[in-house]
Enzyme design. Structure first.
Site, short mmCIF file in Angstrom:
data_model
loop_
_atom_site.label_atom_id
_atom_site.label_comp_id
_atom_site.label_asym_id
_atom_site.label_seq_id
_atom_site.Cartn_x
_atom_site.Cartn_y
_atom_site.Cartn_z
N LYS A 81 26.23 41.41 35.84
CA LYS A 81 27.47 40.66 36.06
C LYS A 81 28.56 41.10 35.10
O LYS A 81 29.70 41.38 35.49
CB LYS A 81 27.20 39.16 35.86
N ARG A 113 45.26 31.32 35.00
CA ARG A 113 44.40 31.60 33.84
C ARG A 113 44.63 33.03 33.34
O ARG A 113 44.56 33.97 34.11
CB ARG A 113 42.93 31.37 34.20
N CYS A 170 37.95 36.15 34.68
CA CYS A 170 36.75 37.01 34.63
C CYS A 170 37.00 38.27 33.81
O CYS A 170 36.43 38.46 32.75
CB CYS A 170 36.35 37.38 36.05
N VAL A 184 32.62 34.56 42.56
CA VAL A 184 33.72 33.99 43.36
C VAL A 184 35.05 34.58 42.93
O VAL A 184 35.12 35.31 41.94
CB VAL A 184 33.77 32.45 43.22
N1 SAJ Z 1 44.56 44.12 39.01
C1 SAJ Z 1 45.29 45.27 38.69
N2 SAJ Z 1 45.01 46.43 39.35
C2 SAJ Z 1 44.02 46.51 40.30
C3 SAJ Z 1 43.29 45.33 40.59
C4 SAJ Z 1 43.57 44.15 39.94
O1 SAJ Z 1 46.18 45.22 37.84
O2 SAJ Z 1 43.83 47.58 40.87
C5 SAJ Z 1 44.84 42.87 38.29
C6 SAJ Z 1 45.20 41.72 39.21
O3 SAJ Z 1 46.60 41.68 39.42
C7 SAJ Z 1 44.73 40.51 38.41
C8 SAJ Z 1 43.54 41.04 37.65
O4 SAJ Z 1 43.64 42.47 37.66
O5 SAJ Z 1 45.71 40.08 37.50
C9 SAJ Z 1 42.19 40.63 38.22
O6 SAJ Z 1 42.22 40.94 39.58
P1 SAJ Z 1 40.86 40.85 40.46
O7 SAJ Z 1 41.21 41.33 41.83
O8 SAJ Z 1 39.75 41.50 39.75
O9 SAJ Z 1 40.62 39.29 40.61
P2 SAJ Z 1 39.66 38.36 39.77
O10 SAJ Z 1 39.98 38.32 38.34
O11 SAJ Z 1 39.60 37.05 40.49
O12 SAJ Z 1 38.28 39.12 39.89
C10 SAJ Z 1 37.23 38.54 40.55
C11 SAJ Z 1 36.02 39.13 39.93
N3 SAJ Z 1 34.93 38.38 40.49
C12 SAJ Z 1 34.07 37.75 39.64
O13 SAJ Z 1 34.09 37.88 38.44
C13 SAJ Z 1 33.06 36.91 40.28
C14 SAJ Z 1 35.90 40.60 40.27
O14 SAJ Z 1 34.60 41.05 39.92
C15 SAJ Z 1 36.03 40.84 41.74
O15 SAJ Z 1 36.06 42.24 41.99
C16 SAJ Z 1 37.32 40.23 42.24
O16 SAJ Z 1 37.29 38.83 41.94
C17 SAJ Z 1 37.35 40.39 43.74
O17 SAJ Z 1 38.13 41.26 44.17
O18 SAJ Z 1 36.59 39.69 44.41
#
Ligand code: SAJ
Length: 442
Positions: free
Chosen positions: A221, A345, A275, A170
């Site tokens: 995962k 978080r 995550c 998620v």
């Molecule tokens: N971020 C960057 N650069 C990027 C992408 C993200 O700095 O190119 C930062 C974001 O600003 C954020 C953090 O990384 O602070 C995480 O971003 P995220 O898009 O990965 O969001 P999350 O943490 O909610 O990641 C979740 C993860 N899903 C699960 O663990 C089930 C990740 O595997 C998914 O790829 C992401 O959601 C998604 O895009 O669905």
């Protein structure tokens, strides 16, 4: 099972228990209830259970569909929350969605998971399926969870106790969407366990169900998130190089991605969330015998980005001749770790504020957050800009991406922007007399 409802005692047909009513457990409970199952949501937090039983969603930020879905299922009497694990008796399946943090030494802290498993083990009956959705280090299911459940329940894995690991996928702001649509990995203890898990997930998941063994599912995962974390660390390192070379890392990224088999990520103010900052360490812990090096270094690079962003603020204020002290006001825009979400978080904002609050007056604005630790909040976006000598953008909320540089220049006391998410065009800002620095923007 009978429960007290506002219209007296009702019989609740329950065949499902979900342990851990958070970002993962709540949407899962709602979709299983929507599929017609009586669901008992078990959490250690009585407050949270009470809120859920009033049909209220105890999560921050926008979650499309989820508030209505929760209220509906509670009103239908198909979802009831409690702190009492004895409801796990006679249950057909228990889904475990408790969080699995790491400690300051990056070692997984399994205490919450183990505590939940002990309670579950004490109450489950023969024939039950236990599915763990929590993200765990490879080797945890077979090495810790199976023996513990067998010991506490007296049941035998593969005979009268069935077990699977189906890691959640998620994301804040898309909980229901991701749960319904993203493919799932089902790692079963044995064939029977896998089949049983498929029979449950096929009722709520439109995405494909890929089957494998438990340890492979654990590795998938943690690796899928470590992969993303390393990709982001690469983008951050290219960003730091571009800053020194006077280049725009986002233009570099755009052109790199014109090359087939490239998918360069974005440099930014840091990597937050529940995550990515943790899952790399879970994989490294599971694979510690291999002495992994790339993943810890990637974590180090990403963890240093909030401090780098704070450095950009200190440098640009120095360049502008603004003295340190409470009369210089730095406004932080974006406390959430992720755009259009209220989830804080592991947010990079926490570190940026820590680095700046002893040097300047720091205020913060976030459309999804009204209070954040002991930070001075100015909820009105334009007022926050009026108060600011330096505007620091850490999250790309849609409210910020519609802000024009002209409006920002009109409102600010001193026209200084530090852009942590490539929200603005550097040249355009400078043409408007705005002092501009950005992560990845040389
Ligand atoms: N971020 C960057 N650069 C990027 C992408 C993200 O700095 O190119 C930062 C974001 O600003 C954020 C953090 O990384 O602070 C995480 O971003 P995220 O898009 O990965 O969001 P999350 O943490 O909610 O990641 C979740 C993860 N899903 C699960 O663990 C089930 C990740 O595997 C998914 O790829 C992401 O959601 C998604 O895009 O669905």
């Amino acid at each position: 099972m009978t429960i007290e409802k506002n219209r007296g005692v009702i019989e609740l047909k329950t065949d499902v228990a979900v342990v851990g009513m958070g970002y993962v457990g709540i949407p899962l409970s709602c979709l299983l209830a929507k599929a017609g199952h009586g669901v008992i949501g078990i959490d250690i937090d009585q407050e949270r259970a009470n809120l859920i039983n009033q049909g209220k969603l105890p999560l921050k930020g926008e979650e499309p569909e989820l508030p209505e879905l929760l209220r509906e299922q509670v009103d239908r009497g198909l979802l009831h929350a409690t702190t009492d694990f004895s409801y796990c008796r006679k249950i057909k399946v228990v889904f475990v969605c408790v969080d699995t943090p790491i400690d300051e030494n990056k070692i997984p802290r399994f205490d919450r998971l183990i505590a939940a498993m002990e309670q579950i083990g004490r109450n489950i009956s023969s024939g039950v399926l236990v599915v763990v959705e929590s993200t765990i280090a490879p080797g945890t299911m077979s090495g810790k969870i199976l023996p513990l459940l067998e010991k506490m329940s007296g049941l035998k894995g593969g005979e009268n106790l069935f077990l699977a690991h189906c890691p959640e996928r998620v994301m804040s702001g898309k909980l229901i969407h991701n749960l319904k649509n993203i493919d799932r990995i089902i790692g079963g203890l044995d064939e029977r366990s896998t089949e049983m898990a498929i029979s449950w997930y096929s009722q709520i998941v439109i995405g494909k169900l890929h089957t494998t063994d438990m340890t492979t599912a654990e590795a998938v995962k943690t690796a899928e998130n470590a992969y993303r974390d390393v990709q982001i660390a690469f983008a951050n390192e290219v960003g730091l190089i571009c800053e020194k070379l006077g280049l725009d890392a986002f233009e570099v990224r755009r052109l790199v991605n014109t090359c087939p088999q490239r998918d360069m990520h974005k440099a930014g103010a840091g990597v937050g969330g529940h995550c990515l900052p943790k899952d790399t360490w879970l994989l490294a812990y599971g694979g510690k015998e291999a002495d992994p090096k790339l993943m810890p270094i990637a974590r180090q690079i990403n963890d240093a980005m909030p401090e780098h962003t704070a450095e950009l603020v200190i440098e640009i204020l120095g360049k502008a001749g603004l003295a340190e002290g409470k009369e210089t006001c730095v406004a932080i825009f974006g406390l959430s770790y992720l755009e259009n979400s209220g989830d804080t978080r592991n947010t990079p904002a926490r570190t940026v504020i820590e680095q700046l609050r002893n040097r300047y007056r720091v205020i913060a604005q976030d459309p999804y957050i009204s209070a954040f630790e002991n930070v001075e909040i100015e909820s009105d976006l334009e007022n926050a800009l009026r108060m600011a000598d330096c505007a620091v953008f850490l999250t790309s909320h849609r409210e910020y991406s519609v802000l024009t540089l002209e409006r920002i220049a009109e409102l600010m006391r001193h026209k200084i922007i530090v852009d942590g998410r490539n929200l603005f065009d550097k040249k355009k800002a400078e043409d408007l007399g705005i002092l501009y620095a950005g992560v990845g923007k040389g």
